[in-house]
Design a protein around this motif. Structure first.
Motif, PDB file in Angstrom:
ATOM      1  N   ASN A   1       4.949  -5.565  13.199  1.00 55.29           N
ATOM      2  CA  ASN A   1       4.070  -4.896  12.221  1.00 55.29           C
ATOM      3  C   ASN A   1       3.213  -5.962  11.547  1.00 55.29           C
ATOM      4  OD1 ASN A   1       5.628  -5.932   9.831  1.00 55.29           O
ATOM      5  ND2 ASN A   1       7.222  -4.731  10.813  1.00 55.29           N
ATOM      6  N   GLY A   2       2.335  -5.528  10.658  1.00 53.77           N
ATOM      7  CA  GLY A   2       1.416  -6.464  10.016  1.00 53.77           C
ATOM      8  C   GLY A   2       2.096  -7.388   9.025  1.00 53.77           C
ATOM      9  N   LEU A   3       3.076  -6.865   8.305  1.00 54.30           N
ATOM     10  CA  LEU A   3       3.805  -7.716   7.356  1.00 54.30           C
ATOM     11  C   LEU A   3       4.491  -8.855   8.095  1.00 54.30           C
ATOM     12  CD1 LEU A   3       5.116  -8.406   4.595  1.00 54.30           C
ATOM     13  CD2 LEU A   3       6.849  -6.693   5.089  1.00 54.30           C
ATOM     14  N   ASP A   4       5.166  -8.525   9.195  1.00 49.78           N
ATOM     15  CA  ASP A   4       5.847  -9.565   9.978  1.00 49.78           C
ATOM     16  C   ASP A   4       4.841 -10.564  10.542  1.00 49.78           C
ATOM     17  OD1 ASP A   4       8.173  -8.235   9.476  1.00 49.78           O
ATOM     18  OD2 ASP A   4       8.630  -7.732  11.561  1.00 49.78           O
ATOM     19  N   ALA A   5       3.678 -10.077  10.960  1.00 43.67           N
ATOM     20  CA  ALA A   5       2.663 -10.986  11.518  1.00 43.67           C
ATOM     21  C   ALA A   5       2.357 -12.080  10.499  1.00 43.67           C
ATOM     22  CB  ALA A   5       1.400 -10.206  11.878  1.00 43.67           C
ATOM     23  N   LEU A   6       2.157 -11.674   9.242  1.00 45.16           N
ATOM     24  CA  LEU A   6       1.821 -12.655   8.198  1.00 45.16           C
ATOM     25  C   LEU A   6       3.009 -13.571   7.922  1.00 45.16           C
ATOM     26  CD1 LEU A   6      -0.081 -10.227   5.787  1.00 45.16           C
ATOM     27  CD2 LEU A   6      -1.098 -11.928   7.322  1.00 45.16           C
ATOM     28  N   GLN A   7       4.192 -12.961   7.828  1.00 43.76           N
ATOM     29  CA  GLN A   7       5.370 -13.806   7.521  1.00 43.76           C
ATOM     30  C   GLN A   7       5.655 -14.779   8.671  1.00 43.76           C
ATOM     31  OE1 GLN A   7       9.044 -11.879   6.226  1.00 43.76           O
ATOM     32  NE2 GLN A   7      10.133 -13.830   6.359  1.00 43.76           N
TER      33      GLN A   7
ATOM     34  N   ASN B   1      -5.913  -8.465  -5.870  1.00 38.96           N
ATOM     35  CA  ASN B   1      -6.100  -7.020  -5.626  1.00 38.96           C
ATOM     36  C   ASN B   1      -5.765  -6.644  -4.184  1.00 38.96           C
ATOM     37  OD1 ASN B   1      -8.376  -8.432  -4.668  1.00 38.96           O
ATOM     38  ND2 ASN B   1      -9.559  -6.536  -4.573  1.00 38.96           N
ATOM     39  N   THR B   2      -5.028  -7.514  -3.480  1.00 35.74           N
ATOM     40  CA  THR B   2      -4.693  -7.174  -2.095  1.00 35.74           C
ATOM     41  C   THR B   2      -3.641  -6.068  -2.045  1.00 35.74           C
ATOM     42  OG1 THR B   2      -3.939  -8.050   0.033  1.00 35.74           O
ATOM     43  CG2 THR B   2      -2.847  -8.919  -1.923  1.00 35.74           C
ATOM     44  N   TYR B   3      -3.456  -5.508  -0.844  1.00 36.65           N
ATOM     45  CA  TYR B   3      -2.288  -4.660  -0.626  1.00 36.65           C
ATOM     46  C   TYR B   3      -1.066  -5.573  -0.729  1.00 36.65           C
ATOM     47  CZ  TYR B   3       1.101  -1.609   1.529  1.00 36.65           C
ATOM     48  OH  TYR B   3       2.221  -0.863   1.761  1.00 36.65           O
TER      49      TYR B   3
ATOM     50  N   ALA C   1       1.565  -6.168   0.686  1.00 38.00           N
ATOM     51  CA  ALA C   1       2.189  -6.795   1.862  1.00 38.00           C
ATOM     52  C   ALA C   1       1.846  -8.282   1.969  1.00 38.00           C
ATOM     53  CB  ALA C   1       1.750  -6.082   3.135  1.00 38.00           C
ATOM     54  N   THR C   2       0.610  -8.645   1.650  1.00 37.57           N
ATOM     55  CA  THR C   2       0.209 -10.059   1.769  1.00 37.57           C
ATOM     56  C   THR C   2       1.098 -10.925   0.879  1.00 37.57           C
ATOM     57  OG1 THR C   2      -2.004  -9.048   1.570  1.00 37.57           O
ATOM     58  CG2 THR C   2      -1.919 -11.407   2.047  1.00 37.57           C
ATOM     59  N   ILE C   3       1.340 -10.422  -0.327  1.00 35.13           N
ATOM     60  CA  ILE C   3       2.128 -11.185  -1.297  1.00 35.13           C
ATOM     61  C   ILE C   3       3.610 -11.191  -0.890  1.00 35.13           C
ATOM     62  CG2 ILE C   3       2.851 -11.232  -3.733  1.00 35.13           C
ATOM     63  CD1 ILE C   3       0.033  -9.936  -4.308  1.00 35.13           C
TER      64      ILE C   3
ATOM     65  N   PRO D   1      -7.053 -15.265   2.793  1.00 32.80           N
ATOM     66  CA  PRO D   1      -8.088 -14.270   2.500  1.00 32.80           C
ATOM     67  C   PRO D   1      -7.730 -12.933   3.135  1.00 32.80           C
ATOM     68  CG  PRO D   1      -8.933 -16.067   3.898  1.00 32.80           C
ATOM     69  CD  PRO D   1      -7.452 -16.204   3.841  1.00 32.80           C
ATOM     70  N   VAL D   2      -8.024 -11.870   2.418  1.00 31.70           N
ATOM     71  CA  VAL D   2      -7.741 -10.518   2.926  1.00 31.70           C
ATOM     72  C   VAL D   2      -9.091  -9.826   3.127  1.00 31.70           C
ATOM     73  CG1 VAL D   2      -6.518  -8.361   2.474  1.00 31.70           C
ATOM     74  CG2 VAL D   2      -5.677 -10.504   1.488  1.00 31.70           C
ATOM     75  N   HIS D   3      -9.329  -9.339   4.317  1.00 35.32           N
ATOM     76  CA  HIS D   3     -10.596  -8.625   4.570  1.00 35.32           C
ATOM     77  C   HIS D   3     -10.394  -7.178   4.119  1.00 35.32           C
ATOM     78  CE1 HIS D   3     -11.488 -12.237   6.746  1.00 35.32           C
ATOM     79  NE2 HIS D   3     -10.703 -11.951   7.767  1.00 35.32           N
TER      80      HIS D   3
ATOM     81  N   GLU E   1      -5.797 -15.588   7.707  1.00 36.94           N
ATOM     82  CA  GLU E   1      -6.495 -14.324   7.432  1.00 36.94           C
ATOM     83  C   GLU E   1      -5.502 -13.159   7.439  1.00 36.94           C
ATOM     84  OE1 GLU E   1     -10.160 -13.544   9.995  1.00 36.94           O
ATOM     85  OE2 GLU E   1      -9.197 -15.226  11.001  1.00 36.94           O
ATOM     86  N   ASP E   2      -5.584 -12.306   6.438  1.00 35.28           N
ATOM     87  CA  ASP E   2      -4.924 -11.009   6.529  1.00 35.28           C
ATOM     88  C   ASP E   2      -5.991 -10.054   7.069  1.00 35.28           C
ATOM     89  OD1 ASP E   2      -3.918  -8.485   6.238  1.00 35.28           O
ATOM     90  OD2 ASP E   2      -2.904  -8.891   4.341  1.00 35.28           O
ATOM     91  N   ALA E   3      -5.920  -9.828   8.387  1.00 39.39           N
ATOM     92  CA  ALA E   3      -6.939  -9.027   9.063  1.00 39.39           C
ATOM     93  C   ALA E   3      -6.434  -7.609   9.332  1.00 39.39           C
ATOM     94  CB  ALA E   3      -7.349  -9.710  10.365  1.00 39.39           C
ATOM     95  N   ALA E   4      -5.424  -7.178   8.569  1.00 36.85           N
ATOM     96  CA  ALA E   4      -4.788  -5.880   8.808  1.00 36.85           C
ATOM     97  C   ALA E   4      -5.770  -4.719   8.704  1.00 36.85           C
ATOM     98  CB  ALA E   4      -3.643  -5.676   7.816  1.00 36.85           C
ATOM     99  N   GLN E   5      -6.863  -4.916   7.954  1.00 40.41           N
ATOM    100  CA  GLN E   5      -7.815  -3.808   7.758  1.00 40.41           C
ATOM    101  C   GLN E   5      -9.167  -4.118   8.402  1.00 40.41           C
ATOM    102  OE1 GLN E   5      -7.968  -2.642   3.600  1.00 40.41           O
ATOM    103  NE2 GLN E   5      -5.763  -2.406   3.442  1.00 40.41           N
TER     104      GLN E   5
ATOM    105  N   HIS F   1      -6.544   3.425  -3.002  1.00 36.80           N
ATOM    106  CA  HIS F   1      -6.110   2.135  -2.424  1.00 36.80           C
ATOM    107  C   HIS F   1      -6.486   1.014  -3.384  1.00 36.80           C
ATOM    108  CE1 HIS F   1      -6.722   4.777   1.094  1.00 36.80           C
ATOM    109  NE2 HIS F   1      -5.634   4.188   1.522  1.00 36.80           N
ATOM    110  N   TYR F   2      -5.672   0.710  -4.365  1.00 35.80           N
ATOM    111  CA  TYR F   2      -4.305   1.130  -4.558  1.00 35.80           C
ATOM    112  C   TYR F   2      -4.141   1.455  -6.040  1.00 35.80           C
ATOM    113  CZ  TYR F   2      -4.133  -0.755   0.069  1.00 35.80           C
ATOM    114  OH  TYR F   2      -4.411  -0.975   1.389  1.00 35.80           O
ATOM    115  N   PRO F   3      -3.221   2.307  -6.415  1.00 36.21           N
ATOM    116  CA  PRO F   3      -3.170   2.728  -7.819  1.00 36.21           C
ATOM    117  C   PRO F   3      -2.601   1.687  -8.776  1.00 36.21           C
ATOM    118  CG  PRO F   3      -1.514   3.882  -6.500  1.00 36.21           C
ATOM    119  CD  PRO F   3      -2.322   3.067  -5.544  1.00 36.21           C
TER     120      PRO F   3
END
Ligand code: PLP
Length: 366
Positions: free
Chosen positions: A58-64, A87-89, A91-93, A133-135, A159-163, A313-315
């Motif tokens: 998944n994307g979280l694992d990709a970053l970790q 202000n990222t989602y 998951a990056t953090i 950086p998060v796109h 890069e967090d390119a999840a989006q 996205h996101y409250p």
């Protein structure tokens, strides 16, 4: 009712090919890390323009896994600081924290929803080792400026390119090929979405790719020989089969999204609604079309009453989440304002012109 995103309609376009892909998968009797994953890794690396793509869970694992990989390569150590947009989602953090590193949150700016570049530079300390950086929403981060900072301070860029699958900079380089390494998510709603979880790492770094190939599979490079303490995070074979079917359509889907965004931007005209920045380039793939309004509750009720699907996205800003108590004392006024005012309206490759017109009409009548 115009759904926020109609996943059934998005995937129904590929039903016949999915069935063929499934039959091949079934017949292969290779259900983990088989030819479908290999083919996808080759195709997605080629698409992104990178030397490597490693399919993961998944994307979280990709970053970790990128961070864990750099730790094994002695490019990162426990406690190192990683700069990331506030202000990222979340998951990056989470990826940074789970890897034992220290996220340093950087204030955002509300035009492109990305780093405030002055705040980014101000956040760099002798302990900083990487920028993530998060796109966000599909808009490329200001990579030129980020690259300049990274070479000045010798920082990795992850890069967090999840989006941002397929987003291109002015030189035609795609997200995933703009830093040291990148993490992608193929969560079903993404512009390139699987029918379940999936993720990938792209990189031009041979050593990193090799170590992540081991890490995703218990730390092995050959069966039952464990070289490092690894994880189980493999891109699932059947999800890779679906992604192989969908990848060739990604560019035309992104173009379609940009066409809808262009209509929204030229035809929505309401002083109560702030539209997103768009420079008409391919740097935005409009994963989400995010508007800002002052009285969001009222606006959301209005959208619901008029049958326009919407999501926020996101409250809650990451530093205000209970999951991150160490950040509760921090203040990021722009980020907090973004979280109070943003709301996403429908955009997808299966919306028809009438639906787009209806969204425009409802927003103009607000
Ligand atoms: C910006 C961002 N980063 C990371 C992730 C994590 O991806 P996944 O849900 O596949 O773990 C997401 C997914 O929602 C995301 O939007």
């Amino acid at each position: 009712m115009i759904p926020f995103v109609d996943l059934h309609a998005i995937n129904a376009r590929f039903e016949d090919e999915f069935k063929i892909g499934f039959q091949d998968f079934l017949d292969s009797s290779y259900y983990i890390l088989g030819n479908q994953v290999k083919t996808f890794e080759q195709s997605f690396a080629k698409y992104c323009g990178t030397a490597h793509c490693v399919g993961v869970g998944n994307g979280l694992d990709a970053l970790q896994l990128i961070l864990e990989g750099y730790k094994l390569l002695d490019k990162l150590s426990i406690g190192d600081e990683v700069l990331v947009a506030s202000n990222t989602y979340i998951a990056t953090i989470i990826a940074i924290k789970q890897a034992g590193l220290k996220p340093v949150l950087v204030e955002a700016e509300s035009k492109t929803f990305n780093f405030d570049l002055d705040a980014l530079e101000a956040g760099i300390t002798p302990k900083s080792k990487a920028i993530m950086p998060v796109h966000l929403y599909g808009q490329l981060a200001p990579m030129k400026e980020i690259l300049a900072l990274s070479s000045k301070h010798n920082l990795l860029i992850i890069e967090d390119a999840a989006q941002a699958h397929g987003a291109k900079d002015a030189n035609g380089n795609r997200a995933g090929n703009l830093g040291s390494a990148a993490g992608f998510s193929f969560y079903p709603t993404k512009n390139l979405g699987a029918l379940g979880d999936g993720g990938a790492v792209t990189t031009n770094d041979d050593d990193l790719a090799e170590v992540i190939r081991k890490l995703r599979n218990y730390g092995t490079s050959s069966k039952y020989v464990n070289e490092v303490l690894g994880f189980n995070s493999r891109l699932d074979e059947i999800q890779a089969a679906f992604l192989n079917v969908k990848l060739p359509t990604l560019d035309s889907d992104n173009d379609f999204r940009r066409k809808i965004a262009t209509r929204y931007i030229s035809e929505i005209n309401n002083s109560k609604i702030t539209l997103p920045f768009y420079d008409k380039s391919d740097a935005h793939i409009f994963h989400l079309f995010v508007v800002q309004v002052e009285n969001r509750n009222e606006f959301q009720t209005y959208l619901n009453e008029n049958g326009i699907g919407n999501l926020i996205h996101y409250p809650i800003a990451p530093h205000q989440q209970n999951a991150l108590p160490d950040f509760k004392h921090l203040k990021f006024p722009i980020t907090e304002k973004i979280h109070n005012q943003v709301i996403s309206i429908p955009i997808s490759p299966v919306m028809d012109a009438q639906q787009v017109s209806r969204v425009i009409e409802v927003l103009n009548s607000y």
